[in-house]
Motif scaffolding. Structure first.
Motif, short mmCIF file in Angstrom:
data_model
loop_
_atom_site.label_atom_id
_atom_site.label_comp_id
_atom_site.label_asym_id
_atom_site.label_seq_id
_atom_site.Cartn_x
_atom_site.Cartn_y
_atom_site.Cartn_z
N SER A 45 0.81 -1.24 -0.33
CA SER A 45 0.29 0.44 -0.09
C SER A 45 1.25 1.31 0.03
CB SER A 45 -1.05 -0.25 1.01
OG SER A 45 -2.14 -0.34 1.53
N LEU A 46 1.33 1.49 0.44
CA LEU A 46 3.02 2.02 0.66
C LEU A 46 3.39 2.77 -0.07
CD1 LEU A 46 3.70 1.97 4.60
CD2 LEU A 46 2.51 3.71 3.74
N ILE A 47 4.29 1.49 -0.98
CA ILE A 47 4.78 1.32 -2.45
C ILE A 47 3.68 2.33 -3.10
CG2 ILE A 47 5.84 0.27 -4.04
CD1 ILE A 47 6.64 -1.72 -2.12
N PHE A 48 2.86 1.84 -3.32
CA PHE A 48 1.54 2.80 -4.35
C PHE A 48 1.84 4.11 -4.61
CE2 PHE A 48 -1.61 2.71 -7.04
CZ PHE A 48 -2.64 4.18 -6.78
N ILE A 49 1.65 4.68 -2.84
CA ILE A 49 1.67 6.45 -3.01
C ILE A 49 2.97 6.57 -3.34
CG2 ILE A 49 2.21 7.96 -0.81
CD1 ILE A 49 -0.29 6.21 0.73
N LEU A 50 4.15 5.74 -2.88
CA LEU A 50 5.27 5.98 -3.51
C LEU A 50 5.22 6.45 -4.47
CD1 LEU A 50 7.94 4.41 -1.32
CD2 LEU A 50 7.53 6.66 -1.30
N GLU A 51 5.12 5.69 -5.48
CA GLU A 51 5.00 5.53 -6.86
C GLU A 51 3.78 6.73 -8.01
OE1 GLU A 51 6.65 1.04 -7.36
OE2 GLU A 51 4.52 1.45 -7.73
N THR A 52 2.77 7.10 -6.92
CA THR A 52 1.47 7.68 -7.67
C THR A 52 1.38 8.89 -7.30
OG1 THR A 52 0.28 6.63 -6.33
CG2 THR A 52 0.22 6.14 -7.86
N GLU A 53 1.86 8.72 -6.22
CA GLU A 53 1.99 10.56 -5.17
C GLU A 53 3.09 11.69 -4.72
OE1 GLU A 53 -2.33 9.15 -4.61
OE2 GLU A 53 -1.39 11.87 -4.92
N GLU A 54 3.58 12.88 -5.31
CA GLU A 54 4.15 13.89 -4.92
C GLU A 54 4.26 13.87 -3.74
OE1 GLU A 54 5.81 13.95 -8.34
OE2 GLU A 54 6.91 14.89 -7.01
N LEU A 55 5.33 13.85 -2.59
CA LEU A 55 5.44 13.89 -1.04
C LEU A 55 6.97 15.02 -1.18
CD1 LEU A 55 4.84 10.11 -0.45
CD2 LEU A 55 3.53 11.31 -0.64
N SER A 56 6.54 15.08 0.27
CA SER A 56 7.62 16.23 0.69
C SER A 56 8.90 15.16 1.56
CB SER A 56 7.24 16.86 1.76
OG SER A 56 7.08 16.01 2.89
N ASP A 57 10.03 15.56 0.72
CA ASP A 57 11.27 14.44 1.83
C ASP A 57 10.81 13.76 3.11
OD1 ASP A 57 13.94 16.70 -0.23
OD2 ASP A 57 12.51 15.34 -1.07
N LEU A 59 8.09 13.39 4.94
CA LEU A 59 6.81 12.78 4.33
C LEU A 59 7.08 11.20 3.73
CD1 LEU A 59 4.61 11.72 5.92
CD2 LEU A 59 3.38 12.96 3.30
N LYS A 60 8.16 11.67 2.74
CA LYS A 60 8.64 10.47 2.15
C LYS A 60 9.66 9.80 2.86
CE LYS A 60 10.40 9.69 -2.55
NZ LYS A 60 10.99 9.83 -4.24
N LEU A 61 10.10 9.79 4.07
CA LEU A 61 11.06 8.87 4.51
C LEU A 61 10.41 8.59 5.81
CD1 LEU A 61 13.49 11.88 5.50
CD2 LEU A 61 14.54 9.33 4.62
N GLU A 62 8.91 9.11 5.88
CA GLU A 62 8.42 8.08 6.86
C GLU A 62 7.91 7.20 5.96
OE1 GLU A 62 7.67 10.96 10.41
OE2 GLU A 62 7.47 8.70 9.85
N VAL A 63 7.53 7.23 5.24
CA VAL A 63 6.95 6.32 4.28
C VAL A 63 7.87 5.71 3.47
CG1 VAL A 63 5.54 5.45 2.17
CG2 VAL A 63 4.56 7.36 3.22
N GLU A 86 20.35 7.70 0.85
CA GLU A 86 20.55 8.17 0.28
C GLU A 86 19.93 9.86 0.32
OE1 GLU A 86 21.93 5.44 -3.17
OE2 GLU A 86 19.88 7.13 -3.29
N LEU A 87 18.46 9.62 0.36
CA LEU A 87 17.34 10.85 1.12
C LEU A 87 17.84 11.52 1.94
CD1 LEU A 87 15.22 13.12 0.28
CD2 LEU A 87 13.05 11.12 1.08
N ALA A 88 17.81 10.54 3.43
CA ALA A 88 17.76 11.71 4.69
C ALA A 88 19.31 11.30 4.73
CB ALA A 88 18.19 9.91 5.37
N GLU A 89 20.40 10.89 4.06
CA GLU A 89 21.95 11.93 3.85
C GLU A 89 22.02 12.64 3.02
OE1 GLU A 89 26.31 10.37 3.52
OE2 GLU A 89 24.97 9.10 2.87
N ASN A 90 21.14 13.37 2.51
CA ASN A 90 20.91 14.70 1.32
C ASN A 90 20.59 16.00 1.74
OD1 ASN A 90 22.13 13.34 -0.65
ND2 ASN A 90 20.38 12.92 -1.69
N ILE A 91 19.33 15.32 3.25
CA ILE A 91 18.81 16.48 4.03
C ILE A 91 19.00 17.01 4.82
CG2 ILE A 91 17.18 16.40 2.52
CD1 ILE A 91 15.44 14.42 5.06
N GLY A 92 20.16 15.78 5.97
CA GLY A 92 21.03 15.81 6.83
C GLY A 92 19.78 15.19 8.41
#
Length: 656
Positions: A45-57, A59-63, A86-92
């Motif tokens: 279910s969460l993968i579907f949200i990742l692939e179909t919705e635009e999320l903030s960084d 919130l994307k980390l939470e998912v 990679e995302l967590a490292e980019n935003i610190g």
């Protein structure tokens, strides 16, 4: 409360509907997740949200965090954990970077890539230490311990499990404490320390019962069932394991079910019900392959090999044995062990360096304070006293730094010594394998001779010897590899009562074909009543080397004899041959290290001189000695003295 807040946000139009949907799913997961198992439906279910919705960084980390926490497939779990890292490292974001590294380590462990798992988990530990988060440190310690458990490095695994338990007790996290106790108990169980294992399992079980954690209760019941299985209490074992599997199947924990199925196969094997045993073993193998669990594929393959071997289906037994060896070597290969040792060394050295850096920082701070105090003291006319105090402080700091430097150098020397011991072990393994290989060489010649002479009956007889040699070689390989891996680079010495007659028969059986190929009369004259107090592994190495050398340097038609007699509180073992003999010059340095000792046997067999060095070293290790008598052209006799087993007198013996 969370639902009412979300509803309020929807009414006031402060949040986009996409964000609210994601938070609803995440909130649902937080309320329903369990301690161990994954939930593939939630992950999908969460993968579907990742692939179909635009999320903030954020919130994307939470998912992403919930995806790799609940995904059943280790490879997909790794994929999303790396994406989150990679995302967590980019935003610190250090908290999510810790979670990502931790789950990367878990995924690599289940895939059997232990060096990569250890690297990721050590990174997660360092992040937790920077965050000064004891709970996360405890989780990382436990995860690192699990990697060493898979490697069968129980000493290091127990060290990290206990560090984790200590941290969990400090943080009063009862659920994670129970998990740590469960893991430690399992470590004691696989190390055959069942009483210690039960203590940890019982404490863990009580905590899980208080918290109503069914999955934790299931794991404890299953592991206690494994102890019953090891102790031969099959009915109790089957009851406990069956109860555990019912819960684990409902939660989709195929990894644990696969492990328990292997033990159920053992239980039905002991009952003689091979059909049920094969059903459980095949299901374990299927689920392990499907889930990518290398460690369990290895164990299930070994169990299937044993079952098919008992059923005389040698083709399937051989196929699963080959698969077992391939998976075993891919998990515990030399390169992986070396990388893990290097990673552990780097981490420990970095910890020491951090301590040194802290001392240096403290030194600089003290110097600054010293300067300030000097200015103050100058104002009150106490400059001389200030200089004296400052000098004393510098001396103390320098002494601490010197002690730290000496400690690091001592650890470096210890690591060098361990590497040397490891190299010696690899030399032992290489050398001991050469004897059985020569036996195969002798059989090869016999096969060629029988084929040329069309002697079919002799070939059939030779096939029996060939099978026996294969079994003996396999046993030798397993003994040597287990010895090298379990001892961590140290030559083991475990004395026990050993029947010299039985041990010598096993050793001489290795060389039957080699002697037959060279037409050498190989005889044994060992009394039945000679019982030794020695380390059996090292004594086998001694006899294998001496008999192998005797055959190597004896011409066709000669003879090699292994004999023994009691000599006081020692036994004298003789290995005699009618070979070419040893010159007086060679006798002077026969057992010394160094120099060039390369030699060739009567049929070009190569020797490097290591064998006699091992014989000399192992003889002394067992409290014995070795001498040699030889004359060129007349033959050689090696005599080894080994301590006899001393039997304590019984009351009947004292009264007679």
């Amino acid at each position: 409360m969370i639902l009412s807040w979300i509803y309020k946000m929807m009414i006031e139009d402060k949040y986009d509907l996409i964000f609210i949907r994601a938070y609803l799913i995440i909130g649902f997961i937080f309320f329903t997740c369990t301690l161990f198992g994954q939930d593939q439906v939630k992950a999908d279910s969460l993968i579907f949200i990742l692939e179909t919705e635009e999320l903030s960084d954020s919130l994307k980390l939470e998912v992403l965090s919930e995806v790799f926490k609940h995904h059943n497939d280790p490879e997909m779990r790794l994929f999303y954990a790396v994406m989150a890292s990679e995302l967590a490292e980019n935003i610190g974001n250090q908290v999510f970077l810790y979670k990502s590294k931790l789950n990367i380590g878990h995924a690599y462990r289940k895939m059997g890539l232990l060096d990569k798992a250890l690297d990721a988990l050590l990174q997660s530990l360092q992040i937790a230490e920077k965050l000064m988060d004891k709970k996360r440190e405890a989780v990382a310690f436990t995860a690192i311990g699990s990697v060493y458990r898979v490697e069968n490095n129980y000493r290091e695994a127990l060290k990290y499990y206990n560090l984790g338990i200590k941290k969990f007790r400090e943080t009063n996290d009862s659920i994670k404490l129970a998990t740590g106790l469960l893991n430690t108990g399992e470590l004691y169980r696989i190390d055959y320390k069942f009483d210690s294992a039960l203590i940890y399992f019982q404490e863990s079980l009580e905590i899980f019962k208080q918290k109503n954690y069914d999955i934790g209760i299931a794991y404890n019941l299953g592991n206690i069932g494994l102890i019953y299985a090891e102790r031969g209490k099959n009915n109790l074992a089957e009851k406990n394991i069956s109860e555990a599997v019912i819960v684990l199947e409902e939660l989709g924990d195929t990894y644990a079910v696969s492990i328990y199925d292997t033990y159920m196969a053992d239980i039905y094997k002991d009952k003689g019900d091979y059909q049920r045993a094969l059903e459980y073993a095949n299901r374990s193998h299927k689920e392990a392959v499907k889930g990518g669990f290398k460690e369990q594929v290895r164990d299930a393959s070994l169990k299937l090999s044993e079952l098919y071997s008992d059923l005389k289906d040698y083709e399937k037994a051989f196929n699963f044995q080959s698969q077992y060896i391939a998976y075993r070597d891919s998990i515990n290969n030399e390169e992986t062990i070396r990388k893990m040792a290097d990673l552990r060394t780097e981490y420990e050295v970095s910890q020491k360096q951090a301590e040194v850096d802290l001392l240096n920082e403290q030194k600089r701070n003290q110097q600054i304070i010293g300067v300030g105090l000097t200015l103050v003291i100058l104002l009150v006319a106490a400059l001389a006293l200030m200089f004296y105090k400052n000098s004393k402080q510098r001396q103390q700091t320098n002494q601490i730094l010197s002690e730290q430097k000496e400690e690091i150098e001592a650890q470096r020397d210890q690591l060098d010594e361990l590497n040397q011991s490891k190299d010696k072990f690899f030399s032992i393994i290489s050398h001991d394998l050469r004897g059985p290989v020569h036996a195969f060489k002798g059989m090869s010649r016999l096969i060629k001779m029988y084929i040329d002479q069309n002697c079919i009956d002799e070939l059939a007889e030779l096939n029996q010897h060939f099978d026996k040699s294969v079994d003996q070689l396999s046993t030798l390989l397993d003994d040597l590899l287990d010895w090298a891996v379990s001892q961590q680079g140290k030559v083991p010495y475990s004395p026990e009562e050993v029947s010299l007659h039985d041990l010598s028969e096993d050793v001489m059986g290795l060389f039957h074909n080699m002697a037959q190929a060279k037409k050498i009369n190989l005889t044994t004259n060992i009394p039945q009543d000679i019982q030794l107090w020695v380390d059996s592994n090292s004594l086998r190495t001694i006899l294998r080397n001496l008999v192998n050398n005797a055959l190597k340097f004896t011409e066709e038609g000669g003879s090699v004899t292994l004999s023994a007699e009691k000599d006081g509180d020692m036994a004298a073992l003789h290995v005699s041959d009618t070979g070419r003999g040893i010159s007086q010059e060679q006798l002077q340095s026969l057992f010394k290290l160094g120099g060039h000792k390369r030699s060739w046997g009567t049929e070009g067999e190569k020797g490097l001189g290591l064998g006699l060095q091992l014989v000399y070293s192992f003889s002394e290790m067992n409290g014995g000695s070795i001498t040699v008598e030889s004359e060129e052209g007349e033959g050689t006799t090696f005599t080894i003295h080994m301590p006899l087993h001393k039997i304590a007198p019984t009351p009947e013996m004292m009264n007679s």
